[in-house]
Enzyme design. Structure first.
Site, mmCIF file in Angstrom:
data_model
loop_
_atom_site.group_PDB
_atom_site.id
_atom_site.type_symbol
_atom_site.label_atom_id
_atom_site.label_comp_id
_atom_site.label_asym_id
_atom_site.label_seq_id
_atom_site.Cartn_x
_atom_site.Cartn_y
_atom_site.Cartn_z
ATOM 1 N N ASP A 31 45.949 37.757 33.487
ATOM 2 C CA ASP A 31 44.615 38.253 33.842
ATOM 3 C C ASP A 31 43.912 38.733 32.578
ATOM 4 O O ASP A 31 44.555 39.306 31.694
ATOM 5 C CB ASP A 31 44.705 39.411 34.844
ATOM 6 C CG ASP A 31 43.426 39.572 35.656
ATOM 7 O OD1 ASP A 31 42.334 39.594 35.048
ATOM 8 O OD2 ASP A 31 43.510 39.673 36.892
ATOM 9 N N LYS A 91 40.482 33.260 50.457
ATOM 10 C CA LYS A 91 39.357 34.051 50.961
ATOM 11 C C LYS A 91 38.551 33.174 51.920
ATOM 12 O O LYS A 91 38.277 32.003 51.630
ATOM 13 C CB LYS A 91 38.475 34.536 49.811
ATOM 14 C CG LYS A 91 39.248 35.196 48.657
ATOM 15 C CD LYS A 91 40.012 36.438 49.091
ATOM 16 C CE LYS A 91 40.859 36.977 47.949
ATOM 17 N NZ LYS A 91 41.690 38.130 48.326
#
Length: 366
Positions: free
Chosen positions: A240, A306
């Site tokens: 990340d 999602k």
């Protein structure tokens, strides 16, 4: 008994109804779904009298995405007398269930049901004793017998029925009771913990979540999912651009790779787990997961998709079908499961376990 109650997340009744109608229809168990918005449950009413039991025994519960729990029921019991609610319930269950192994008195997971839940807890003990007296329940709980369900939808109104212990959720109301660890960097850690409980049989944890395994967490910041892997003594590559929680870095088990999760390529060939909870379009995430699995970069993966505002069941189905097609095309044999977990919101969690290469002469040992 021709009705099946399916518990789900409030607000996802339409998705739950669309899914059970689709999957029951493919097994030629026809009926229609009764849906009440934000009720937290759906009732699928079969046209044939015995099809309720047929559905909950033949369709694998693990194949359902939006249902947390299911059980077959008879007619709604209404206006139960406050002075004796037990007798009518016992009467409904006698001759329907013999020697059930467990009793669950449940409600839907809504704010309105919270008061009713308190009653259910108190009511369970005397009802259990009465059901044991008439042989509906065994004298001791056993996981080998059907589970007896009493499902209250309002004070004095309930459905009664049963599910099969080998084809249901083992959890009360279909919800694992997990406690947020005070040292975890974010509440998202509960999503991965619940996924491990739902997708991996407890007796396989020592083998499949073993000490010393290597894992990758894509989109890891601040480290909620990495925390679960570290807790199981794995070595984790956390990918990340955002920073990781210092508490995780201090363990010495985490290597922080400051790069984009979509561009990262692993440089080891013994990665057991890859997990991913990135906010991105489902199709883009699914394509990345397919790439990891087809290339054998990991053995197992858990990732989140999602959901859009509309046609959510169709979107999930489309992405899972694409993933399956990619695996088939490249000769990879894998198990795919998906579930909207209790700790998920507008998303579903997918687990894929790569088993072996289906192409002759090739075996996946990585």
């Amino acid at each position: 008994m021709n009705k099946v109650v399916l518990l789900c997340r409030p607000g996802f009744e339409k998705e739950c109804a669309a899914e059970i109608t689709d999957k029951a229809g493919k097994r030629e168990i026809f009926g229609f779904a009764r849906v009440k918005e934000n009720a937290g449950y759906v009732i699928y009413e079969c046209y044939q009298p015995e099809d309720g039991e047929k559905l909950i025994s033949e369709l694998p519960f693990s194949s359902l995405i939006f249902a947390r729990q299911w059980f077959v029921v008879g007619e709604l019991l209404q206006h139960l007398p406050p002075e004796d609610r037990i007798t009518p319930i016992v009467g409904m269950l006698q001759g329907v269930v013999e020697k059930g192994g467990e009793l669950r008195v449940e409600v839907a997971d809504t704010n309105e049901s919270k008061e009713l839940m308190k009653f259910c807890r108190k009511f369970t003990v005397p009802l259990r004793a009465a059901l044991r007296d008439v042989g509906v329940l065994t004298n001791y709980e056993t996981p080998k017998r059907p589970v007896v369900h009493v499902f209250f939808i309002a004070p004095g109104c309930c459905y009664t029925g049963y599910s099969f212990a080998h084809n249901n959720s083992p959890f009360y109301m279909g919800i694992p009771r997990l406690k947020f660890p005070s040292d975890a960097p974010s509440r998202s850690t509960l999503k991965l913990e619940e996924a491990l409980h739902v997708f991996i049989p407890e007796d396989e944890w020592d083998e499949r979540l073993a000490n010393g395994m290597y894992a990758v967490d894509l989109g890891a910041c601040p480290g909620g999912w990495t925390y679960q892997l570290v807790k199981r003594n794995m070595w984790v590559y956390s990918v990340d651009n955002g920073p990781m929680a210092q508490s995780l870095m201090d363990t010495g088990q985490v290597t922080w790779l400051r790069e984009d999760g979509f561009r990262y390529r692993p440089n080891r060939n013994n990665i057991s787990w890859m997990v991913c909870d990135m906010v991105e379009k489902p199709a883009k995430v699914t394509a990345l997961m397919a790439q990891w699995l087809v290339n054998g970069w990991c053995r197992e993966t858990i990732f989140n998709l999602k959901l859009p505002m509309k046609k959510r069941y169709e979107e999930v189905s489309h992405n899972l079908a694409y993933l399956q097609a990619q695996l088939d095309e490249h000769g990879v044999n894998a198990q795919i499961q998906a579930r909207q977990l209790y700790h998920d919101r507008e998303e579903v969690t997918v687990h894929v376990r790569r088993l072996w290469a289906a192409v002759g002469g090739r075996r996946d040992e990585r």
